[in-house]
Design an enzyme around this catalytic site. Structure first.
Site, PDB file in Angstrom:
ATOM      1  N   GLU A 189       0.969  -1.300  -0.202  1.00 23.54           N
ATOM      2  CA  GLU A 189       0.042   0.092  -0.050  1.00 23.54           C
ATOM      3  C   GLU A 189       0.946   1.591  -0.062  1.00 23.54           C
ATOM      4  OE1 GLU A 189      -3.471   0.210  -0.441  1.00 23.54           O
ATOM      5  OE2 GLU A 189      -3.077  -2.132  -0.656  1.00 23.54           O
ATOM      6  N   TRP A 195       2.096   1.565  -3.645  1.00 24.02           N
ATOM      7  CA  TRP A 195       0.651   2.019  -4.199  1.00 24.02           C
ATOM      8  C   TRP A 195       0.827   3.731  -4.343  1.00 24.02           C
ATOM      9  CZ3 TRP A 195      -2.717  -0.292  -7.561  1.00 24.02           C
ATOM     10  CH2 TRP A 195      -3.784   0.543  -7.926  1.00 24.02           C
ATOM     11  N   TRP A 224     -23.092   7.798 -19.141  1.00 28.88           N
ATOM     12  CA  TRP A 224     -23.381   8.267 -17.671  1.00 28.88           C
ATOM     13  C   TRP A 224     -24.738   8.730 -17.425  1.00 28.88           C
ATOM     14  CZ3 TRP A 224     -19.965   5.282 -14.897  1.00 28.88           C
ATOM     15  CH2 TRP A 224     -18.837   5.261 -15.262  1.00 28.88           C
ATOM     16  N   ASN A 255     -10.731   1.508   4.450  1.00 32.04           N
ATOM     17  CA  ASN A 255     -10.198   1.112   3.252  1.00 32.04           C
ATOM     18  C   ASN A 255     -11.139   0.058   2.069  1.00 32.04           C
ATOM     19  OD1 ASN A 255      -8.045  -0.067   1.746  1.00 32.04           O
ATOM     20  ND2 ASN A 255      -8.939  -2.055   2.456  1.00 32.04           N
ATOM     21  N   TRP A 267     -17.777   8.439 -12.550  1.00 33.30           N
ATOM     22  CA  TRP A 267     -16.780   8.359 -11.565  1.00 33.30           C
ATOM     23  C   TRP A 267     -15.919   9.784 -11.296  1.00 33.30           C
ATOM     24  CZ3 TRP A 267     -11.595  10.343 -12.245  1.00 33.30           C
ATOM     25  CH2 TRP A 267     -11.194  10.283 -13.607  1.00 33.30           C
TER      26      TRP A 267
END
Length: 454
Positions: A262, A265, A293, A331, A349
């Site tokens: 992580e 990341w 959308w 998370n 999004w």
């Protein structure tokens, strides 16, 4: 006395393992300055939750600097012009800073370097973004090979201690008052609950890191359990640079691979925005430009219900209410809530990315945009869109009952067997909304829309 040097601070609000501060202090008197610059990022200026954190982090940093014989100078305006004016006012010839990779900060660094002697240092990531490349010298686009290559350069260099003292200039320039910046909400004070969860600042960051060290062995499993909240909760401290990733790595050791992945990341996300600076606004996969959308009043009403935690899906509503109350979200629930907006509600999004940008105390341009595009399936490395996360399956699978009761008090009295879907169990309270859409109907609509991208 030698001319002072300016230390330009942004998301690097610490004294230890701070290469720019160390270099500036070695040269002589240092003027640490934080510039509240909403001009350079424009529409990417910090959101409300981040501003709350910033206020308290700057206050803590000023106190730490004063203990070293220094202080923090506050100025407001465009970084380039403000630094140039401060240099002329103080006689400073050089500016030290940690390098940043958001597109607006890269532009600002280039502009400042044309007017002043700007020295940029690394230190906010495990390895300088752009330095981990393929055998052919190309940047990585996919996380797994990137992480594998980054691991070959680990561990990072051992972190350095804070300077014992910081040389002060003969005369301090004027500084704004932190209170006058209005970073804290007042009417209404929607951040009243933040202080129950968070204590910003470098010293408190190390306290949280020390506490997490005892639990890091459970991280791989506990991070998926909302009722346990097994996340490290280090993300805002890392985002604001109150901790360096090298400090975190050396504190937890080389074994907790899931957790270290992580941290890796974060590096990967910075490498993505280095290649694709507009990643928060443009699909990583061009095919998604054709995604139909939903828009219009019904979609706006559904978006608002999602923001308020009134979707009728308890795990989603719990996450969205936790976000609003604390500036943070567990998370796994981040993935569930993001997937719900995109695939159940078929809302772009980018709407979710903007909401998280405003509401998260750890809102990070790289992480936020990469995570949203991963969930949407639109990213250069992403989950496949047809893999639609089912919140009514995720909630019992990861034992979220206690989490739901905490954040959705209307459901506190619902039995364990029904709390994940009280509507289907026939015990939905009158003050809790019905589902905006059924899971099967939402899945069919999402897949039909996705077919238009092919």
């Amino acid at each position: 006395m030698t001319d002072p040097t300016i230390l330009w601070l942004r998301r690097d609000l610490r004294l230890a393992d701070q290469a720019a501060l160390a270099a500036a202090a070695n040269e002589g008197p240092v003027i640490p300055v934080y510039i509240l610059d909403d001009e350079t990022p424009r529409h990417r200026a910090m959101g409300g939750a981040s501003r709350w954190w910033l206020h308290h982090s700057l206050a803590a940093l000023d106190a730490a600097l004063r203990a070293k014989g220094s202080r923090l100078i506050l100025r407001r305006g465009g970084a380039e012009a403000t630094l140039a004016a401060l240099a002329e006012e103080t006689g400073a010839k050089r500016v030290h800073c940690l390098r940043h990779y958001e597109p607006w900060w890269r532009n600002a660094e280039r502009a400042v370097a044309k007017r002043l002697d700007l020295v940029c240092h690394d230190g906010n990531y495990l390895a300088p973004p752009g330095s981990i490349t393929t055998g052919g010298g190309a940047p990585y686009k996919i996380y797994t090979p990137f992480w594998r290559a980054l691991r070959q350069h680990m561990p990072p260099p051992a972190p350095h201690a804070a300077p014992r003292d910081i040389p002060a200039p003969a005369r301090w320039p004027n500084s704004d008052s932190l209170e006058d910046w209005g970073l804290l909400p007042t009417r209404p004070d929607w951040a009243a609950g933040f202080a129950e969860d968070w204590m910003p600042g470098e010293e408190n960051a190390h306290r949280r890191l020390d506490a997490f060290r005892d639990d890091v062995g459970d991280y791989a499993e506990a991070r998926n359990l909302p009722s346990v909240e097994g996340s490290s909760r280090l993300s805002p401290h890392l985002h604001f640079g109150e901790l360096s990733p090298a400090q975190v790595w050396h504190a937890v050791g080389d074994q907790p691979q899931v957790f270290l992945g992580e941290i890796g990341w974060r590096d990967y996300a910075q490498n993505v925005i280095l290649q694709l600076p507009e990643y928060a606004a443009k699909n990583g996969r061009a095919a998604f430009d054709a995604m139909p959308w939903r828009a219009g009043s019904d979609a706006r009403a559904d978006l608002r219900a999602w923001q308020q935690g009134r979707t009728g899906y308890p795990i989603v509503d719990a996450g969205m209410r936790q976000l609003w109350t604390t500036g943070w979200m567990h998370n796994r629930v981040r993935m569930i809530t993001a997937s719900f907006l995109i695939k159940h509600l078929l809302i772009d999004w980018r709407e979710g990315e903007r909401w998280f940008w405003d509401c998260l105390v750890d809102a990070d341009y790289g992480n936020n945009s990469v995570n949203w595009q991963w969930t949407a399936g639109s990213g250069i490395d992403s989950n496949m869109f047809p893999r639609i996360m089912a919140p009514l399956v995720q909630s019992p699978k990861f034992d979220a009952g206690a989490y739901i009761r905490l954040w959705v008090p209307e459901l506190a009295g619902i039995a364990d067997t029904a709390i994940h879907d009280p509507e289907a169990s026939g015990c939905r309270p009158k003050d809790y909304p019905a589902k905006l859409i059924g899971h099967r109907e939402a899945r069919e609509r999402a897949l039909a829309a996705y077919a238009q991208t092919k």
